[in-house]
Design a protein around this motif. Structure first.
Motif, short mmCIF file in Angstrom:
data_model
loop_
_atom_site.label_atom_id
_atom_site.label_comp_id
_atom_site.label_asym_id
_atom_site.label_seq_id
_atom_site.Cartn_x
_atom_site.Cartn_y
_atom_site.Cartn_z
N VAL A 78 0.47 -0.94 -0.13
CA VAL A 78 -0.17 -0.09 0.70
C VAL A 78 0.88 1.33 0.31
CG1 VAL A 78 -1.44 1.58 1.02
CG2 VAL A 78 -2.31 -1.20 1.33
N VAL A 79 0.04 1.48 -0.89
CA VAL A 79 1.80 3.59 -1.34
C VAL A 79 0.49 4.57 -0.85
CG1 VAL A 79 3.15 4.67 -2.55
CG2 VAL A 79 2.64 2.29 -2.77
N GLU A 80 0.67 5.18 0.57
CA GLU A 80 -0.01 6.40 0.70
C GLU A 80 0.68 7.00 2.13
OE1 GLU A 80 -3.34 8.32 1.29
OE2 GLU A 80 -3.46 6.72 0.17
N ILE A 117 2.99 -1.64 4.27
CA ILE A 117 2.00 0.36 4.03
C ILE A 117 3.65 1.04 3.68
CG2 ILE A 117 1.29 2.42 4.47
CD1 ILE A 117 -0.32 1.04 5.85
N VAL A 118 3.89 1.75 3.40
CA VAL A 118 5.16 2.66 2.20
C VAL A 118 4.45 4.23 1.98
CG1 VAL A 118 6.46 1.27 1.81
CG2 VAL A 118 5.26 2.61 0.29
N ASN A 119 5.40 4.98 2.35
CA ASN A 119 4.63 6.53 2.69
C ASN A 119 5.15 7.55 1.04
OD1 ASN A 119 3.80 7.04 5.15
ND2 ASN A 119 6.34 6.55 5.44
N ASN A 120 5.19 7.27 -0.08
CA ASN A 120 5.75 7.59 -1.53
C ASN A 120 5.93 6.69 -2.56
OD1 ASN A 120 8.43 7.15 -1.06
ND2 ASN A 120 8.13 9.08 0.42
N GLY A 121 6.06 6.61 -3.31
CA GLY A 121 6.24 6.41 -4.70
C GLY A 121 8.14 5.61 -4.70
N ARG A 122 8.86 6.61 -4.25
CA ARG A 122 10.21 6.30 -4.06
C ARG A 122 10.59 5.40 -3.22
NH1 ARG A 122 13.20 6.95 -7.07
NH2 ARG A 122 12.63 8.45 -7.46
N PRO A 138 3.59 13.25 -2.12
CA PRO A 138 5.43 13.96 -1.98
C PRO A 138 6.02 13.10 -2.24
CG PRO A 138 4.62 13.39 -0.05
CD PRO A 138 3.48 12.84 -0.41
N GLU A 139 7.48 13.70 -2.82
CA GLU A 139 8.32 13.59 -3.07
C GLU A 139 8.42 12.35 -4.74
OE1 GLU A 139 12.46 10.37 -1.35
OE2 GLU A 139 11.09 10.95 -0.47
N MET A 140 8.07 11.58 -4.68
CA MET A 140 6.99 10.93 -6.47
C MET A 140 5.85 10.51 -6.21
SD MET A 140 9.11 7.35 -7.68
CE MET A 140 10.38 8.44 -8.57
N ASP A 141 4.67 11.41 -6.63
CA ASP A 141 3.64 10.62 -6.91
C ASP A 141 3.03 9.02 -7.42
OD1 ASP A 141 3.66 11.05 -9.78
OD2 ASP A 141 3.38 12.89 -9.71
N GLY A 142 2.21 8.69 -7.95
CA GLY A 142 1.63 7.56 -8.02
C GLY A 142 1.85 7.05 -9.64
N TYR A 143 1.71 8.44 -9.91
CA TYR A 143 1.97 8.38 -11.89
C TYR A 143 3.06 7.81 -12.03
CZ TYR A 143 -2.98 9.89 -12.36
OH TYR A 143 -3.87 10.39 -12.27
N SER A 144 4.31 8.91 -11.81
CA SER A 144 5.63 8.82 -11.53
C SER A 144 6.28 7.52 -11.54
CB SER A 144 6.53 9.46 -10.46
OG SER A 144 6.00 11.35 -11.75
N ALA A 145 5.66 7.20 -10.54
CA ALA A 145 5.74 5.50 -9.67
C ALA A 145 5.66 4.60 -10.09
CB ALA A 145 5.98 5.29 -7.94
N THR A 146 4.47 4.53 -10.51
CA THR A 146 3.84 3.19 -11.96
C THR A 146 5.10 3.79 -13.20
OG1 THR A 146 1.90 3.70 -10.76
CG2 THR A 146 2.31 2.52 -13.07
N ARG A 147 4.90 4.50 -14.01
CA ARG A 147 5.84 5.05 -14.40
C ARG A 147 7.33 3.84 -14.35
NH1 ARG A 147 3.08 9.58 -15.84
NH2 ARG A 147 4.78 10.36 -14.59
N HIS A 148 7.78 3.96 -13.65
CA HIS A 148 8.46 3.90 -13.31
C HIS A 148 9.77 2.35 -13.25
CE1 HIS A 148 13.05 4.30 -11.98
NE2 HIS A 148 12.88 3.01 -10.96
N ILE A 149 8.05 1.61 -12.70
CA ILE A 149 8.17 0.96 -11.91
C ILE A 149 8.08 -0.14 -13.23
CG2 ILE A 149 6.37 -1.70 -11.90
CD1 ILE A 149 5.30 0.48 -9.29
N ARG A 150 7.08 0.76 -14.40
CA ARG A 150 6.39 -0.56 -15.77
C ARG A 150 7.67 -0.30 -17.21
NH1 ARG A 150 2.88 -3.70 -14.64
NH2 ARG A 150 0.39 -2.61 -14.08
#
Length: 78
Positions: free
Chosen positions: A6-8, A30-35, A56-68
């Motif tokens: 969970v990223v929230e 549970i983690v606090n951000n996309g990074r 903050p730090e890295m939003d969900g869109y950026s994190a998902t792009r990075h993961i993919r």
């Protein structure tokens, strides 16, 4: 047992999601951000990622792009 990341960033939402998922028998991390999510994915196995969009730090869109686009298989396929 299903393992969920969970990223929230909101602590109230974190507690609520954990309580609901614990009742279903899921193992919840549970983690606090996309990074933090990207770092955690590299060190553990998860069946599902529940990602907030605005953080903050890295939003969900950026994190998902990075993961993919950056992480190797099978991580990029989660």
């Amino acid at each position: 047992r299903t393992s969920i990341l969970v990223v929230e960033d909101n602590q109230v939402n974190q507690l609520l999601v954990k309580k609901v998922l614990d009742k279903t028998g899921c193992r919840t991390t549970i983690v606090n951000n996309g990074r933090e999510a990207i770092d955690r994915l590299k060190t553990g196995f998860f069946d599902i990622v529940l990602m907030d969009i605005q953080m903050p730090e890295m939003d969900g869109y950026s994190a998902t792009r990075h993961i993919r686009n950056v992480l190797p298989k099978p991580l990029c396929e989660i």
